[in-house]
Design a protein around this motif. Structure first.
Motif, PDB file in Angstrom:
ATOM      1  N   PHE A  69      29.649  35.259  43.423  1.00 17.12           N
ATOM      2  CA  PHE A  69      30.888  35.940  43.804  1.00 17.12           C
ATOM      3  C   PHE A  69      32.105  35.275  43.164  1.00 17.12           C
ATOM      4  O   PHE A  69      33.061  35.958  42.790  1.00 17.12           O
ATOM      5  CB  PHE A  69      31.031  35.974  45.330  1.00 17.12           C
ATOM      6  CG  PHE A  69      30.160  36.997  45.994  1.00 17.12           C
ATOM      7  CD1 PHE A  69      30.396  38.347  45.801  1.00 17.12           C
ATOM      8  CD2 PHE A  69      29.095  36.617  46.796  1.00 17.12           C
ATOM      9  CE1 PHE A  69      29.595  39.311  46.403  1.00 17.12           C
ATOM     10  CE2 PHE A  69      28.287  37.568  47.405  1.00 17.12           C
ATOM     11  CZ  PHE A  69      28.531  38.918  47.202  1.00 17.12           C
ATOM     12  N   SER A  70      32.065  33.965  43.022  1.00 19.19           N
ATOM     13  CA  SER A  70      33.217  33.277  42.423  1.00 19.19           C
ATOM     14  C   SER A  70      33.417  33.701  40.977  1.00 19.19           C
ATOM     15  O   SER A  70      34.562  33.889  40.530  1.00 19.19           O
ATOM     16  CB  SER A  70      33.040  31.763  42.512  1.00 19.19           C
ATOM     17  OG  SER A  70      32.026  31.293  41.644  1.00 19.19           O
ATOM     18  N   PHE A 105      37.463  36.961  37.540  1.00 24.25           N
ATOM     19  CA  PHE A 105      37.899  37.902  36.496  1.00 24.25           C
ATOM     20  C   PHE A 105      39.189  38.606  36.911  1.00 24.25           C
ATOM     21  O   PHE A 105      39.931  39.115  36.065  1.00 24.25           O
ATOM     22  CB  PHE A 105      36.805  38.936  36.200  1.00 24.25           C
ATOM     23  CG  PHE A 105      37.227  39.966  35.193  1.00 24.25           C
ATOM     24  CD1 PHE A 105      37.412  39.621  33.863  1.00 24.25           C
ATOM     25  CD2 PHE A 105      37.478  41.282  35.579  1.00 24.25           C
ATOM     26  CE1 PHE A 105      37.816  40.559  32.931  1.00 24.25           C
ATOM     27  CE2 PHE A 105      37.880  42.229  34.659  1.00 24.25           C
ATOM     28  CZ  PHE A 105      38.052  41.870  33.325  1.00 24.25           C
ATOM     29  N   SER A 106      39.481  38.612  38.209  1.00 23.45           N
ATOM     30  CA  SER A 106      40.693  39.267  38.706  1.00 23.45           C
ATOM     31  C   SER A 106      41.960  38.651  38.126  1.00 23.45           C
ATOM     32  O   SER A 106      43.020  39.285  38.143  1.00 23.45           O
ATOM     33  CB  SER A 106      40.740  39.195  40.233  1.00 23.45           C
ATOM     34  OG  SER A 106      39.636  39.849  40.800  1.00 23.45           O
ATOM     35  N   LEU A 107      41.871  37.420  37.604  1.00 22.11           N
ATOM     36  CA  LEU A 107      43.038  36.812  36.972  1.00 22.11           C
ATOM     37  C   LEU A 107      43.516  37.649  35.792  1.00 22.11           C
ATOM     38  O   LEU A 107      44.722  37.787  35.556  1.00 22.11           O
ATOM     39  CB  LEU A 107      42.711  35.388  36.513  1.00 22.11           C
ATOM     40  CG  LEU A 107      43.864  34.600  35.878  1.00 22.11           C
ATOM     41  CD1 LEU A 107      44.998  34.387  36.882  1.00 22.11           C
ATOM     42  CD2 LEU A 107      43.364  33.265  35.337  1.00 22.11           C
ATOM     43  N   ALA A 166      47.360  41.669  33.536  1.00 25.75           N
ATOM     44  CA  ALA A 166      47.583  42.961  32.882  1.00 25.75           C
ATOM     45  C   ALA A 166      48.421  43.908  33.734  1.00 25.75           C
ATOM     46  O   ALA A 166      49.294  44.613  33.217  1.00 25.75           O
ATOM     47  CB  ALA A 166      46.236  43.610  32.540  1.00 25.75           C
ATOM     48  N   TYR A 167      48.183  43.912  35.046  1.00 22.48           N
ATOM     49  CA  TYR A 167      48.793  44.944  35.884  1.00 22.48           C
ATOM     50  C   TYR A 167      49.631  44.394  37.038  1.00 22.48           C
ATOM     51  O   TYR A 167      50.135  45.163  37.862  1.00 22.48           O
ATOM     52  CB  TYR A 167      47.691  45.868  36.435  1.00 22.48           C
ATOM     53  CG  TYR A 167      46.877  46.499  35.333  1.00 22.48           C
ATOM     54  CD1 TYR A 167      47.405  47.510  34.532  1.00 22.48           C
ATOM     55  CD2 TYR A 167      45.574  46.069  35.076  1.00 22.48           C
ATOM     56  CE1 TYR A 167      46.663  48.082  33.519  1.00 22.48           C
ATOM     57  CE2 TYR A 167      44.817  46.635  34.056  1.00 22.48           C
ATOM     58  CZ  TYR A 167      45.371  47.643  33.278  1.00 22.48           C
ATOM     59  OH  TYR A 167      44.630  48.199  32.265  1.00 22.48           O
ATOM     60  N   GLN A 168      49.755  43.062  37.120  1.00 19.21           N
ATOM     61  CA  GLN A 168      50.581  42.407  38.137  1.00 19.21           C
ATOM     62  C   GLN A 168      50.210  42.845  39.557  1.00 19.21           C
ATOM     63  O   GLN A 168      51.069  43.073  40.406  1.00 19.21           O
ATOM     64  CB  GLN A 168      52.059  42.692  37.867  1.00 19.21           C
ATOM     65  CG  GLN A 168      52.573  42.124  36.561  1.00 19.21           C
ATOM     66  CD  GLN A 168      52.443  40.609  36.487  1.00 19.21           C
ATOM     67  OE1 GLN A 168      52.923  39.901  37.377  1.00 19.21           O
ATOM     68  NE2 GLN A 168      51.780  40.111  35.459  1.00 19.21           N
ATOM     69  N   SER A 169      48.921  42.953  39.800  1.00 19.44           N
ATOM     70  CA  SER A 169      48.422  43.373  41.108  1.00 19.44           C
ATOM     71  C   SER A 169      48.325  42.167  42.045  1.00 19.44           C
ATOM     72  O   SER A 169      47.649  41.175  41.726  1.00 19.44           O
ATOM     73  CB  SER A 169      47.058  44.041  40.969  1.00 19.44           C
ATOM     74  OG  SER A 169      46.443  44.202  42.224  1.00 19.44           O
ATOM     75  N   PHE A 170      48.969  42.264  43.202  1.00 21.28           N
ATOM     76  CA  PHE A 170      48.894  41.185  44.181  1.00 21.28           C
ATOM     77  C   PHE A 170      47.470  40.999  44.681  1.00 21.28           C
ATOM     78  O   PHE A 170      47.009  39.873  44.890  1.00 21.28           O
ATOM     79  CB  PHE A 170      49.826  41.475  45.366  1.00 21.28           C
ATOM     80  CG  PHE A 170      49.620  40.541  46.522  1.00 21.28           C
ATOM     81  CD1 PHE A 170      50.118  39.248  46.482  1.00 21.28           C
ATOM     82  CD2 PHE A 170      48.898  40.948  47.651  1.00 21.28           C
ATOM     83  CE1 PHE A 170      49.921  38.371  47.551  1.00 21.28           C
ATOM     84  CE2 PHE A 170      48.699  40.079  48.710  1.00 21.28           C
ATOM     85  CZ  PHE A 170      49.221  38.788  48.663  1.00 21.28           C
ATOM     86  N   LEU A 172      45.071  37.673  44.739  1.00 20.38           N
ATOM     87  CA  LEU A 172      44.441  37.166  45.956  1.00 20.38           C
ATOM     88  C   LEU A 172      42.936  37.000  45.770  1.00 20.38           C
ATOM     89  O   LEU A 172      42.353  35.972  46.164  1.00 20.38           O
ATOM     90  CB  LEU A 172      44.729  38.114  47.120  1.00 20.38           C
ATOM     91  CG  LEU A 172      44.195  37.701  48.498  1.00 20.38           C
ATOM     92  CD1 LEU A 172      44.830  36.382  48.934  1.00 20.38           C
ATOM     93  CD2 LEU A 172      44.470  38.805  49.531  1.00 20.38           C
ATOM     94  N   VAL A 173      42.307  37.992  45.164  1.00 16.12           N
ATOM     95  CA  VAL A 173      40.858  37.916  44.923  1.00 16.12           C
ATOM     96  C   VAL A 173      40.538  36.748  44.001  1.00 16.12           C
ATOM     97  O   VAL A 173      39.554  36.018  44.205  1.00 16.12           O
ATOM     98  CB  VAL A 173      40.345  39.252  44.330  1.00 16.12           C
ATOM     99  CG1 VAL A 173      38.898  39.095  43.851  1.00 16.12           C
ATOM    100  CG2 VAL A 173      40.439  40.358  45.370  1.00 16.12           C
ATOM    101  N   HIS A 174      41.374  36.553  42.968  1.00 12.44           N
ATOM    102  CA  HIS A 174      41.154  35.415  42.076  1.00 12.44           C
ATOM    103  C   HIS A 174      41.258  34.093  42.831  1.00 12.44           C
ATOM    104  O   HIS A 174      40.475  33.164  42.594  1.00 12.44           O
ATOM    105  CB  HIS A 174      42.164  35.419  40.932  1.00 12.44           C
ATOM    106  CG  HIS A 174      42.171  34.125  40.161  1.00 12.44           C
ATOM    107  ND1 HIS A 174      43.094  33.123  40.392  1.00 12.44           N
ATOM    108  CD2 HIS A 174      41.335  33.642  39.219  1.00 12.44           C
ATOM    109  CE1 HIS A 174      42.823  32.091  39.610  1.00 12.44           C
ATOM    110  NE2 HIS A 174      41.776  32.381  38.889  1.00 12.44           N
TER     111      HIS A 174
END
Length: 410
Positions: A212-213, A218-220, A225-229, A233-235
């Motif tokens: 899972f880690s 990969f969420s980084l 790319a999309y500045q998603s909060f 958080l997932v990263h």
């Protein structure tokens, strides 16, 4: 491992290092005949697909396939087809970049890897369920990573090379190569050679946390790319999980020991890999801070430094450790410290230059004096270390063959 195959793979490593040396030289002198982007494609493809991929292919073939099945002709065919693809990319990419011949050889490599996955999945040794799980996970990630390549092909075909999705596709491929395929196959080989197995419950916990880690981190890229909060958080969750499992793995391997530790002469390569694992998980943990995360995904010296940290300090160091052909004759005991010295000078020196320069850019302090010259010199050290390793690898094998012949005649 077949010694002729090992030599071929080591020569691929040398080719990749020489191409990298040319890239460093281009910032010191004007090289009018070289297209930097094309040469960069050649360097990265040979390093990742000709050195790391084929290197771990050798270890899978030699350690994770039963001996009677490893004799199948398909493995020789796969090795040499893959090597033809690597040599094709080594020539085509520096000359033409992404064009007809280079795309052909890159595609040939991908389909060869698919066939390798299919064959290894069928033939691998199933006596250790923990090794089997890690191996299968690595193979799944290898196939998964290529979705990034096919996405790139579709984007390039529609003329969308400059968009964010193009960069996300590249990072998808690289992330699941380094944090999926290569990481899990390395762990499979380590667990295979442990002096004792991990308890089933402890292994399952570590495996799930690690799995899972690697997916979460990969969420980084999505955050960049999309500045998603939510991506940030997932990263953060993935980074914390990776830190915990990394610390647990280092602690376990330090105390459990491995049959590989008998190779005392090449142990410095293994020590380097262990140190890099610690740096890697700590680096990932620091990226939970927004400013540091932005620095890591925007500043090119940091990006290149982190890629080389993985390629050279972890995966290459492990391969050099394992490929070493055993304890050498007493009269040749001086060679390995030389290869280690130059490899360390090249790796540590270039990493220091890259990360310090990245920090200087982040703090707006400008460029380091003699930055490009320093990178070129450290790259020379790295190439020299590889050359020494290859020469002495052949020398040791020559002595072993000679000794075997003498014993046979006696």
């Amino acid at each position: 491992m077949r010694k002729s195959w090992v030599l071929v793979v080591l020569l691929n490593f040398l080719i990749a290092s020489v191409l990298g040396l040319l890239l460093r030289a281009a910032f010191v002198w004007e090289i009018s005949w070289m297209d930097y982007r094309y040469m960069l494609h050649g360097h990265s493809h040979v390093a990742l697909l000709g050195w790391l991929y084929l290197g771990f292919f050798l270890l899978i073939h030699g350690q994770l396939i039963p001996q009677e099945k490893s004799r199948k002709t398909i493995y020789s065919i796969l090795f040499w087809i893959t090597q033809v693809a690597v040599l094709g990319m080594a020539v085509a990419f520096p000359l033409q970049g992404y064009a007809g011949f280079s795309i052909f050889f890159a595609t040939l490599h991908i389909f060869s890897s698919y066939l390798m996955v299919f064959q290894v999945w069928r033939d691998h040794d199933r006596s250790n369920p923990q090794v089997t799980l890690l191996l299968k996970t690595a193979l799944v990630f290898l196939v998964l990573s290529t979705l990034g390549v096919w996405t790139l092909a579709a984007i390039m075909a529609t003329g969308g090379k400059a968009g964010l999705l193009y960069q996300v596709a590249i990072q998808f491929y690289l992330h699941f190569q380094f944090n999926g395929w290569l990481l899990f196959i390395l762990l499979a080989l380590l667990v295979k050679n442990l002096s004792k197995e991990l308890s089933a419950n402890y292994f399952q916990l570590l495996f799930r946390m690690l799995l899972f880690s690697q997916i979460f981190t990969f969420s980084l890229v999505i955050f960049w790319a999309y500045q998603s909060f939510w991506a940030y958080l997932v990263h953060g969750i993935g980074a914390v999980l990776q830190f915990l499992v990394g610390a647990a793995i280092i602690y376990y391997f330090k105390n459990a020991g491995s049959s590989l530790s008998s190779q005392k002469s090449s142990w410095p390569f293994a020590k380097l890999a262990i140190i890099v694992v610690g740096i890697r998980v700590l680096f990932e943990l620091l990226l939970v801070f927004p400013d540091l995360a932005e620095m890591a995904i925007v500043l090119r010296p940091i990006i290149v430094g982190f890629i080389h940290l993985n390629m050279l300090g972890l995966f290459s160091a492990y391969l050099l450790f394992v490929m070493y052909p055993g304890e050498q004759e007493e009269k040749s005991t001086t060679w390995l410290p030389g290869s280690i010295l130059f490899f360390y000078l090249g790796f540590v020196g270039s990493e220091l230059y890259l990360f310090v320069q990245g920090i200087f850019y982040w703090l707006e302090w400008g460029r380091l004096s003699w930055f490009y010259e320093g990178l070129f010199i450290t790259s020379c050290f790295l190439s020299i270390g590889i050359i020494i390793y290859i020469i002495e690898y052949n020398k040791i094998n020559y002595f072993e063959i000679k000794k075997s012949i003498c014993m046979h005649h006696k």
